[in-house]
Structure formats: structure tokens, C-alpha cells
Design a protein around this motif. Structure first.
Motif, PDB file in Angstrom:
ATOM      1  N   LYS A 197      12.507 -93.609 -58.337  1.00  0.00           N
ATOM      2  CA  LYS A 197      12.314 -94.913 -57.895  1.00  0.00           C
ATOM      3  C   LYS A 197      13.767 -95.863 -57.832  1.00  0.00           C
ATOM      4  CE  LYS A 197       8.868 -98.565 -56.543  1.00  0.00           C
ATOM      5  NZ  LYS A 197       8.068 -99.113 -56.941  1.00  0.00           N
ATOM      6  N   ILE A 198      14.237 -96.320 -56.818  1.00  0.00           N
ATOM      7  CA  ILE A 198      15.616 -97.296 -57.331  1.00  0.00           C
ATOM      8  C   ILE A 198      15.133 -98.490 -56.423  1.00  0.00           C
ATOM      9  CG2 ILE A 198      17.777 -97.873 -56.956  1.00  0.00           C
ATOM     10  CD1 ILE A 198      18.260 -94.760 -57.344  1.00  0.00           C
ATOM     11  N   ASP A 199      14.928 -99.621 -56.701  1.00  0.00           N
ATOM     12  CA  ASP A 199      14.438-100.954 -56.297  1.00  0.00           C
ATOM     13  C   ASP A 199      12.884-100.333 -55.414  1.00  0.00           C
ATOM     14  OD1 ASP A 199      14.345-103.332 -55.262  1.00  0.00           O
ATOM     15  OD2 ASP A 199      15.619-103.267 -53.457  1.00  0.00           O
ATOM     16  N   ASN A 200      12.844-100.523 -54.154  1.00  0.00           N
ATOM     17  CA  ASN A 200      11.640-100.062 -53.393  1.00  0.00           C
ATOM     18  C   ASN A 200      11.668 -98.768 -52.751  1.00  0.00           C
ATOM     19  OD1 ASN A 200      10.121-102.508 -54.054  1.00  0.00           O
ATOM     20  ND2 ASN A 200      11.472-103.706 -52.450  1.00  0.00           N
ATOM     21  N   GLN A 201      12.745 -98.011 -52.808  1.00  0.00           N
ATOM     22  CA  GLN A 201      12.811 -96.755 -52.479  1.00  0.00           C
ATOM     23  C   GLN A 201      12.611 -95.591 -53.431  1.00  0.00           C
ATOM     24  OE1 GLN A 201      17.150 -97.388 -51.233  1.00  0.00           O
ATOM     25  NE2 GLN A 201      16.185 -97.407 -49.158  1.00  0.00           N
ATOM     26  N   TRP A 202      11.935 -94.444 -52.863  1.00  0.00           N
ATOM     27  CA  TRP A 202      11.846 -93.439 -53.477  1.00  0.00           C
ATOM     28  C   TRP A 202      12.909 -92.326 -53.021  1.00  0.00           C
ATOM     29  CZ3 TRP A 202       9.530 -91.935 -58.313  1.00  0.00           C
ATOM     30  CH2 TRP A 202       8.554 -92.933 -58.462  1.00  0.00           C
ATOM     31  N   TRP A 203      13.757 -91.840 -54.034  1.00  0.00           N
ATOM     32  CA  TRP A 203      14.808 -90.728 -53.550  1.00  0.00           C
ATOM     33  C   TRP A 203      14.702 -89.663 -54.278  1.00  0.00           C
ATOM     34  CZ3 TRP A 203      18.641 -91.562 -49.853  1.00  0.00           C
ATOM     35  CH2 TRP A 203      18.849 -93.085 -49.502  1.00  0.00           C
ATOM     36  N   MET A 204      14.861 -88.601 -53.726  1.00  0.00           N
ATOM     37  CA  MET A 204      15.138 -87.238 -54.503  1.00  0.00           C
ATOM     38  C   MET A 204      16.336 -87.325 -55.493  1.00  0.00           C
ATOM     39  SD  MET A 204      14.942 -84.330 -51.736  1.00  0.00           S
ATOM     40  CE  MET A 204      15.368 -83.064 -52.765  1.00  0.00           C
ATOM     41  N   ALA A 205      16.096 -87.009 -56.856  1.00  0.00           N
ATOM     42  CA  ALA A 205      17.127 -87.074 -57.790  1.00  0.00           C
ATOM     43  C   ALA A 205      17.961 -86.060 -57.897  1.00  0.00           C
ATOM     44  CB  ALA A 205      16.409 -87.445 -59.118  1.00  0.00           C
ATOM     45  N   GLU A 206      17.823 -84.938 -57.047  1.00  0.00           N
ATOM     46  CA  GLU A 206      18.661 -83.632 -57.131  1.00  0.00           C
ATOM     47  C   GLU A 206      18.692 -83.367 -55.489  1.00  0.00           C
ATOM     48  OE1 GLU A 206      16.464 -79.958 -58.605  1.00  0.00           O
ATOM     49  OE2 GLU A 206      14.904 -81.639 -59.177  1.00  0.00           O
ATOM     50  N   ASN A 207      19.790 -82.487 -55.161  1.00  0.00           N
ATOM     51  CA  ASN A 207      20.061 -82.052 -53.870  1.00  0.00           C
ATOM     52  C   ASN A 207      18.832 -80.931 -53.182  1.00  0.00           C
ATOM     53  OD1 ASN A 207      22.554 -83.591 -54.054  1.00  0.00           O
ATOM     54  ND2 ASN A 207      23.542 -82.009 -54.307  1.00  0.00           N
ATOM     55  N   SER A 361      25.469 -82.274 -48.361  1.00  0.00           N
ATOM     56  CA  SER A 361      24.345 -82.170 -49.034  1.00  0.00           C
ATOM     57  C   SER A 361      23.295 -83.188 -48.484  1.00  0.00           C
ATOM     58  CB  SER A 361      24.740 -82.512 -50.474  1.00  0.00           C
ATOM     59  OG  SER A 361      25.659 -81.834 -51.327  1.00  0.00           O
ATOM     60  N   VAL A 362      21.970 -82.666 -48.860  1.00  0.00           N
ATOM     61  CA  VAL A 362      21.008 -83.741 -48.288  1.00  0.00           C
ATOM     62  C   VAL A 362      19.915 -84.384 -49.482  1.00  0.00           C
ATOM     63  CG1 VAL A 362      18.555 -83.791 -47.088  1.00  0.00           C
ATOM     64  CG2 VAL A 362      20.668 -82.731 -46.044  1.00  0.00           C
ATOM     65  N   ARG A 363      19.800 -85.611 -49.369  1.00  0.00           N
ATOM     66  CA  ARG A 363      18.717 -86.303 -50.262  1.00  0.00           C
ATOM     67  C   ARG A 363      17.900 -86.769 -49.439  1.00  0.00           C
ATOM     68  NH1 ARG A 363      20.255 -87.491 -55.604  1.00  0.00           N
ATOM     69  NH2 ARG A 363      21.550 -86.027 -56.502  1.00  0.00           N
ATOM     70  N   CYS A 364      16.760 -86.534 -49.785  1.00  0.00           N
ATOM     71  CA  CYS A 364      15.577 -86.896 -48.823  1.00  0.00           C
ATOM     72  C   CYS A 364      14.891 -88.162 -49.432  1.00  0.00           C
ATOM     73  CB  CYS A 364      14.375 -85.941 -48.670  1.00  0.00           C
ATOM     74  SG  CYS A 364      14.980 -84.175 -48.029  1.00  0.00           S
ATOM     75  N   LEU A 365      14.615 -88.947 -48.431  1.00  0.00           N
ATOM     76  CA  LEU A 365      13.636 -90.340 -48.863  1.00  0.00           C
ATOM     77  C   LEU A 365      12.321 -90.563 -48.467  1.00  0.00           C
ATOM     78  CD1 LEU A 365      14.364 -93.357 -49.909  1.00  0.00           C
ATOM     79  CD2 LEU A 365      14.881 -93.831 -47.644  1.00  0.00           C
TER      80      LEU A 365
END
Length: 367
Positions: A197-207, A361-365
Motif C-alpha cells: 500500500k502506497i498512500d491510498n493505492q494498493w499495488w503489486m510489489a512484483e511483476n 512489464s505489468v503491475r496490477c492495481l
């Protein structure tokens, strides 16, 4: 003979009235009316005109034209009385006019007194007006200041704005990792991905490493040996997969999506802007020649490089490329790159539009 005597008497009385009227106008005194009262009834009509003129003259000097018109109205009304009552009406008109003059004089005196009093108070009002800027004050950002004595510049005061951005707090360093992590289970391939979680967003931390049509392992390399190209496929376990834009738009698992250009911009803003984003989002290892990042938010971007539309791999170890869902036109779309700008000597992040047949590459949100 009697008629001549009467005529001479009337002329004498008229002359006396003229003299009396002139004296009254010069001295501003209402004593002229008393002489009119002492005259005979035969000359009362003519003296009444003299009295009215004297009254009018006095009123014009003391109270202006309006008082004069008032006296003339009273005078004209006296002429409507019968001949039998002319003498009595003249006497009453004289007394009434005398009272009117006294009243008008009193009114003028009162007005003069009020104007004088008001005039005397004006300097105080002006002084008070001049002091108002000193007493007026306002508050800006919790700081009180006087509008007349203090000038604040933008360099002196930090003014809160409704558009102010609160940066996300770094949560990781070389010895501690306090970032908020989670997990994403992808039922399609049985893989579990680390999320952050970075600020109010949840990101994948790997590709993303979901095998689909039009996807290849990241980190590959293509070299030229004379006229021959040698392509070495990358390591999916480390770098995940590279997807064409069309494949990327449907690659994320349920509940997650390919982020738009605006959502990438939101992330960059939260970590300090594009000039800062590359260094703080890059992983602490895997990059060439001192180009590793600080990874203070746990995003751990890896330099998987890219794959061209003709199948060649490039920039492994130098650049990380991530697709966005935002199209440029029917043939191209936007992606972001994290890289080290060797010409300027610092890390950078920017957006580029490229052909949809390139693979990145793809990082999903999280939705």
C-alpha cells in the motif's frame, strides 16, 4: 384736492415701505414688519407687497430659495381675502411672517450650529479613518497580520492550499521494513503475489507472471553476431512476463486492473514527483553500475527491459517499462519508464507512447 392728498399719502407710504424693506434686507432683522402694522388700512395692500418683498429678501439670505417660496405662498394666499378683511389680514400676515422669519432664522442658526458641530467632528472622523488600517487584521494560515503595517511574501509564509498534496511516508530503509504489505492470490496459475500500500493505492510489489498469448519472459537479451541475431529469453521467475498492450489490458486477475496513465501519475505525485519516483521505487539490487534505487516504499521495480515489435529484447538491467491502460491512438498507447539518465546523471521517470505490439512489464492495481 382730497384725491390729490390721498394720492400723495399713498406715495409717501410706498416710499416709507421701500426704505423699511431695504433696511430690513441689510440688517437681517424682522423689525420692518412693525412699521407695516402702523400704516393705515388704505395702504395696507401696497405695504403688504413691500413686507412680502422684505421677507422674501431676508429669507433668501438666511435660508435659501425654499423659504422665500414659502413666504410668497403665504403672501399670495393673503390676497384672496375680501376687501373688508384686507387690513386685518395684513396685520395677521405681518405677525405670521415675523414669526416665520424668526423661525427661519432659528432654523438657519440651528443648521449652522449643526454644520459647524459636524465640521468640527470631521477631523476626528478622518483621524479614525486613517487609523482603521492599523486596527484591521486578518488571519492566514494561522498567522495574524495587519494589512497596513506588514507585507507578507510567498517566500516568508507557507500558505495552506486545498490542492496541497501530502506525500506518502517512506516505510523502508536498509535496516527496517515497516511498509504495509498484502498478498494477491491468482487462481488462474496458482501464484501468489506480494502487494504493497502506497498512500491510498494498493499495488503489486512484483511483476505479473501470468502466461498468456502474446507474452514472453522478461529480462531477455538479443545480441548481434555479424548478420545473425542471438536472442536469449529472460527469467520469468525474477522479472515476470512482458505483454503486448492488448494482452496487458486483460492480464490482471479479478479485482485488479491495468492502471491508467492518471493512476501512475497519482503514484508518482505521492512519492514526490516524477524526478523522485524512479529512485525511490526502484529495487535495491538488479540494476547495472550503481543504478539501484532506495526502494523506500517497497515497490521494488525491476529492470526487465522490453521487447520490440519485431522480437528483439533490449535494456535489461537499465530500464523498467510498465504499460498503462491509456491509449494514444489506435496504434499506440502510453507506458511509463523508470531509468537512469546517463546524460543528466540522475534517475528519472517519464511517460512515452509506443506501438501496441511492443511488450512491457505489468503491475496490477487494486480496484
Amino acid at each position: 384736492m382730497k384725491k390729490i392728498f390721498v394720492a400723495l399719502s399713498m406715495v409717501a407710504f410706498l416710499a416709507a415701505c421701500d426704505d423699511s424693506s431695504s433696511a430690513s434686507a441689510e440688517n437681517n432683522e424682522p423689525t420692518t414688519l412693525s412699521s407695516a402694522e402702523e400704516q393705515g388700512s388704505s395702504s395696507s395692500r401696497h405695504c403688504e407687497e413691500c413686507n412680502d418683498e422684505a421677507i422674501s429678501s431676508s429669507i433668501e439670505e438666511l435660508n435659501g430659495t425654499s423659504s422665500s417660496s414659502s413666504v410668497k405662498e403665504k403672501s399670495s394666499s393673503s390676497y384672496t381675502q375680501g376687501d373688508a378683511k384686507q387690513s386685518s389680514s395684513s396685520e395677521k400676515s405681518g405677525k405670521s411672517s415675523s414669526n416665520l422669519i424668526e423661525s427661519s432664522s432659528s432654523s438657519v442658526t440651528s443648521e449652522s450650529t449643526e454644520k459647524s458641530s459636524s465640521s468640527e467632528k470631521l477631523p476626528e472622523t478622518s483621524s479614525s479613518s486613517e487609523k482603521e488600517p492599523e486596527s484591521s487584521s486578518s488571519s492566514l494560515g494561522g498567522i495574524e497580520f495587519s494589512s497596513s503595517s506588514v507585507i507578507l511574501s510567498s517566500s516568508d509564509v507557507s500558505i495552506p492550499s486545498s490542492n496541497s498534496v501530502v506525500l506518502a511516508t517512506p516505510c523502508k530503509n536498509e535496516t527496517e521494513d515497516n511498509c504495509e504489505y498484502g498478498e494477491l492470490s491468482d487462481e488462474r496459475g496458482g501464484r501468489t503475489y506480494k502487494t504493497v500500500k502506497i498512500d491510498n493505492q494498493w499495488w503489486m510489489a512484483e511483476n505479473l507472471n501470468y502466461e498468456s498469448a502474446n507474452s514472453w519472459c522478461g529480462g531477455g537479451r538479443t545480441t548481434a553476431n555479424g548478420v545473425e541475431r542471438i536472442t536469449t529469453e529472460g527469467d520469468c521467475a525474477v522479472y515476470g512476463r512482458l505483454y503486448t498492450w492488448t494482452a496487458a489490458t486483460t492480464a490482471c486477475p479479478s479485482g485488479w486492473h491495468l492502471p491508467s496513465k492518471a493512476e501512475w501519475e497519482t503514484l508518482f505525485t505521492a512519492v514526490g514527483g516524477q524526478s523522485t519516483a524512479s529512485n525511490v521505487l526502484k529495487s535495491t539490487s538488479g540494476w547495472y553500475v550503481a543504478r539501484n534505487g532506495t526502494d523506500v516504499y517497497g515497490f521494488s521495480a525491476l529492470p526487465a527491459g522490453g521487447r520490440s515489435d519485431v522480437g528483439g529484447y533490449y535494456n535489461k538491467g537499465d530500464d523498467a517499462y510498465f504499460w498503462s491502460s491509456t491509449e494514444d491512438n489506435r496504434y499506440s498507447a502510453y507506458y511509463t519508464t523508470l531509468y537512469y539518465d546517463s546524460d543528466k546523471g540522475f534517475d528519472n521517470a517519464k511517460f512515452i507512447n509506443d506501438g501496441k505490439d511492443y511488450a512491457f512489464s505489468v503491475r496490477c492495481l487494486k480496484d
